[in-house]
Design an enzyme around this catalytic site. Sequence first.
Site, PDB file in Angstrom:
ATOM      1  N   ASN A  41      -5.377   5.757  -7.108  1.00  0.00           N
ATOM      2  CA  ASN A  41      -5.926   7.196  -7.024  1.00  0.00           C
ATOM      3  C   ASN A  41      -4.848   8.290  -7.321  1.00  0.00           C
ATOM      4  O   ASN A  41      -4.724   9.209  -6.720  1.00  0.00           O
ATOM      5  CB  ASN A  41      -6.366   7.415  -5.524  1.00  0.00           C
ATOM      6  CG  ASN A  41      -5.247   7.467  -4.632  1.00  0.00           C
ATOM      7  OD1 ASN A  41      -4.187   7.052  -4.645  1.00  0.00           O
ATOM      8  ND2 ASN A  41      -5.657   8.065  -3.498  1.00  0.00           N
ATOM      9  N   HIS A  48       1.509   5.258  -2.203  1.00  0.00           N
ATOM     10  CA  HIS A  48       1.209   6.239  -3.164  1.00  0.00           C
ATOM     11  C   HIS A  48       2.507   6.861  -3.537  1.00  0.00           C
ATOM     12  O   HIS A  48       3.235   7.506  -3.107  1.00  0.00           O
ATOM     13  CB  HIS A  48       0.270   7.310  -2.594  1.00  0.00           C
ATOM     14  CG  HIS A  48      -0.785   6.796  -1.843  1.00  0.00           C
ATOM     15  ND1 HIS A  48      -1.913   6.630  -2.597  1.00  0.00           N
ATOM     16  CD2 HIS A  48      -1.301   6.276  -0.684  1.00  0.00           C
ATOM     17  CE1 HIS A  48      -2.871   6.083  -1.674  1.00  0.00           C
ATOM     18  NE2 HIS A  48      -2.463   5.920  -0.554  1.00  0.00           N
ATOM     19  N   PHE A  49       2.725   6.454  -4.848  1.00  0.00           N
ATOM     20  CA  PHE A  49       4.058   7.246  -5.658  1.00  0.00           C
ATOM     21  C   PHE A  49       3.483   8.537  -6.481  1.00  0.00           C
ATOM     22  O   PHE A  49       4.285   9.006  -7.179  1.00  0.00           O
ATOM     23  CB  PHE A  49       4.779   6.222  -6.465  1.00  0.00           C
ATOM     24  CG  PHE A  49       5.493   5.379  -5.536  1.00  0.00           C
ATOM     25  CD1 PHE A  49       5.744   5.370  -4.380  1.00  0.00           C
ATOM     26  CD2 PHE A  49       6.345   4.447  -6.503  1.00  0.00           C
ATOM     27  CE1 PHE A  49       6.538   4.595  -3.574  1.00  0.00           C
ATOM     28  CE2 PHE A  49       7.259   3.333  -5.721  1.00  0.00           C
ATOM     29  CZ  PHE A  49       7.307   3.723  -4.500  1.00  0.00           C
ATOM     30  N   ASN A  66      -5.604   9.464   7.109  1.00  0.00           N
ATOM     31  CA  ASN A  66      -6.956   8.808   7.097  1.00  0.00           C
ATOM     32  C   ASN A  66      -6.920   7.382   6.835  1.00  0.00           C
ATOM     33  O   ASN A  66      -6.167   6.772   5.967  1.00  0.00           O
ATOM     34  CB  ASN A  66      -7.604   9.349   5.725  1.00  0.00           C
ATOM     35  CG  ASN A  66      -8.182  10.752   5.684  1.00  0.00           C
ATOM     36  OD1 ASN A  66      -8.222  11.246   6.733  1.00  0.00           O
ATOM     37  ND2 ASN A  66      -8.363  11.273   4.782  1.00  0.00           N
ATOM     38  N   ASP A  82      -8.745   2.810  -3.135  1.00  0.00           N
ATOM     39  CA  ASP A  82      -8.125   3.463  -1.730  1.00  0.00           C
ATOM     40  C   ASP A  82      -8.216   4.958  -1.938  1.00  0.00           C
ATOM     41  O   ASP A  82      -7.872   5.672  -2.790  1.00  0.00           O
ATOM     42  CB  ASP A  82      -6.720   3.060  -1.501  1.00  0.00           C
ATOM     43  CG  ASP A  82      -6.201   3.517  -0.609  1.00  0.00           C
ATOM     44  OD1 ASP A  82      -6.674   3.561   0.499  1.00  0.00           O
ATOM     45  OD2 ASP A  82      -5.323   4.217  -0.542  1.00  0.00           O
ATOM     46  N   ASP A 142       1.121   2.609   3.836  1.00  0.00           N
ATOM     47  CA  ASP A 142       0.195   3.739   3.271  1.00  0.00           C
ATOM     48  C   ASP A 142       1.117   5.012   3.057  1.00  0.00           C
ATOM     49  O   ASP A 142       0.697   6.151   3.415  1.00  0.00           O
ATOM     50  CB  ASP A 142      -0.885   4.098   4.120  1.00  0.00           C
ATOM     51  CG  ASP A 142      -1.851   5.028   3.562  1.00  0.00           C
ATOM     52  OD1 ASP A 142      -1.982   5.286   2.321  1.00  0.00           O
ATOM     53  OD2 ASP A 142      -2.801   5.653   4.289  1.00  0.00           O
ATOM     54  N   HIS A 183       3.365  14.273   0.688  1.00  0.00           N
ATOM     55  CA  HIS A 183       2.773  15.553   0.283  1.00  0.00           C
ATOM     56  C   HIS A 183       3.647  16.621   0.396  1.00  0.00           C
ATOM     57  O   HIS A 183       4.803  16.526   1.296  1.00  0.00           O
ATOM     58  CB  HIS A 183       1.667  15.870   1.292  1.00  0.00           C
ATOM     59  CG  HIS A 183       0.247  14.970   1.344  1.00  0.00           C
ATOM     60  ND1 HIS A 183      -0.266  15.200   0.261  1.00  0.00           N
ATOM     61  CD2 HIS A 183      -0.118  14.104   2.263  1.00  0.00           C
ATOM     62  CE1 HIS A 183      -1.345  14.179   0.461  1.00  0.00           C
ATOM     63  NE2 HIS A 183      -1.369  13.769   1.479  1.00  0.00           N
ATOM     64  N   HIS A 242       0.778  -1.206   0.000  1.00  0.00           N
ATOM     65  CA  HIS A 242       0.036  -0.206   0.042  1.00  0.00           C
ATOM     66  C   HIS A 242       0.877   1.249   0.059  1.00  0.00           C
ATOM     67  O   HIS A 242       1.185   1.596   1.107  1.00  0.00           O
ATOM     68  CB  HIS A 242      -1.017  -0.036   1.305  1.00  0.00           C
ATOM     69  CG  HIS A 242      -1.756   1.174   1.134  1.00  0.00           C
ATOM     70  ND1 HIS A 242      -3.243   0.823   1.842  1.00  0.00           N
ATOM     71  CD2 HIS A 242      -1.930   2.428   0.803  1.00  0.00           C
ATOM     72  CE1 HIS A 242      -3.774   1.964   1.826  1.00  0.00           C
ATOM     73  NE2 HIS A 242      -3.079   2.746   1.271  1.00  0.00           N
TER      74      HIS A 242
END
Length: 420
Positions: A93, A61-62, A276, A150, A303, A307, A59
Amino acid sequence: MLIKNGFIINPASGESYVSDIRINDGVIEEISENICPTDDENIVDARGLTIAPGLIDTHVHFRDPGFTYKETLHTGSLAAAKGGFTSVICMANTSPVVDNTDVLEDILSRSRSESIRIYQAASVSRSLKGEEMTDMTALKEAGACGFTDDGIPLKNAAFLYEAMETAKALDVPISLHEEDPAFIKNNGINHGTVSEQLGIYGSPSIAEESLVARDCLLALRSGAHTVIQHISSGRSVELVRMFKALGANLHAEATPHHFTLTDEAVLKYGTLAKMNPPLRKEEDRLAIIRGLADGTIDLIATDHAPHSREEKERTITAAPSGIIGLETSLALGITSLVRPGHLTLMQLLEKMTVNPADLYHLPAGRIEKGAAADLVIFAPEEHWIPQDYASLSSNSPFTGWDLYGKIKMTVCRGDVVYRD
């Protein structure tokens, strides 16, 4: 390459022992004591160090495509390698969403030039709207290793049940973000005493628990391998435990931040502790640890959610949720779980190697002759302080923490992809 004198931990077999490992053409050729090196062999002395299968994160996010000012496939790969990860699964996403084979094939094609193995999940619904099903069969044939919306819950139970049946037929997992927005006024912060101190109505645990209860039942009825993502509530852990006992093919992810921190961290770290689902109470943290210990929770996933500094410097309600996690994950597992005696190192590594490999049918997660030479070499007792990150972002509450478990080398496909 010849790795000498390392303490091997192989969760797939439950064995641990001191031995040498010879690597040739990207695979493990030999495992035995006192292997004699050849003249052209690169020798790595791992005496006093632990060797485990390369870590696997189900899990991450790249942010590529669409948000590459936060992370790219390349910087995400560097962060993964520095954290001991040789395989990661990216979420869908992105912008555009991974809801068609063109986007999927573009990501997979660009991923092949990176030093680690990057896998990609596709979305369950088109544009993450929860209304129209993607062509899951075509996406699976094009290389999707699983399906997830997700970041957004699937609110329509009948729609999700149909997707579960399709995922079962395709023999891939379906992973679920469990937060019912009807209960939430401000996401990212647990609704309780901390949110009240901040004058905020946050995200109560029932937002997660209500969907977990529904989806555990759907998983039981469908037979699909169903992953409850980034579990945060003790009641959710109990629900997964109960439905697994009933025979559901359920899996659950725990993140290092959820087994290390509580919502009190929001008062200290502000938006760096906003995610989240949110950090919850100490009783929830302890319930997650019990779930890890008894196998109810069988995956540890970061996860990893990069940012920019500017985004995280916004007010607590305006800042985006999420933290980076790849470079501190193993150390937090050792510091928060192994050293206090909640899990053995073998149990920790099981949830970070062979379990995710088996669930997603990945060619990794094992140290045995003929297996892929994906390895992490680390010092479990070495103290270190995270300061600088290979990730493009640095949004972590763990910067400056005293941690144990230092990555010394990461090997993927027989190549050294990170060296301390």
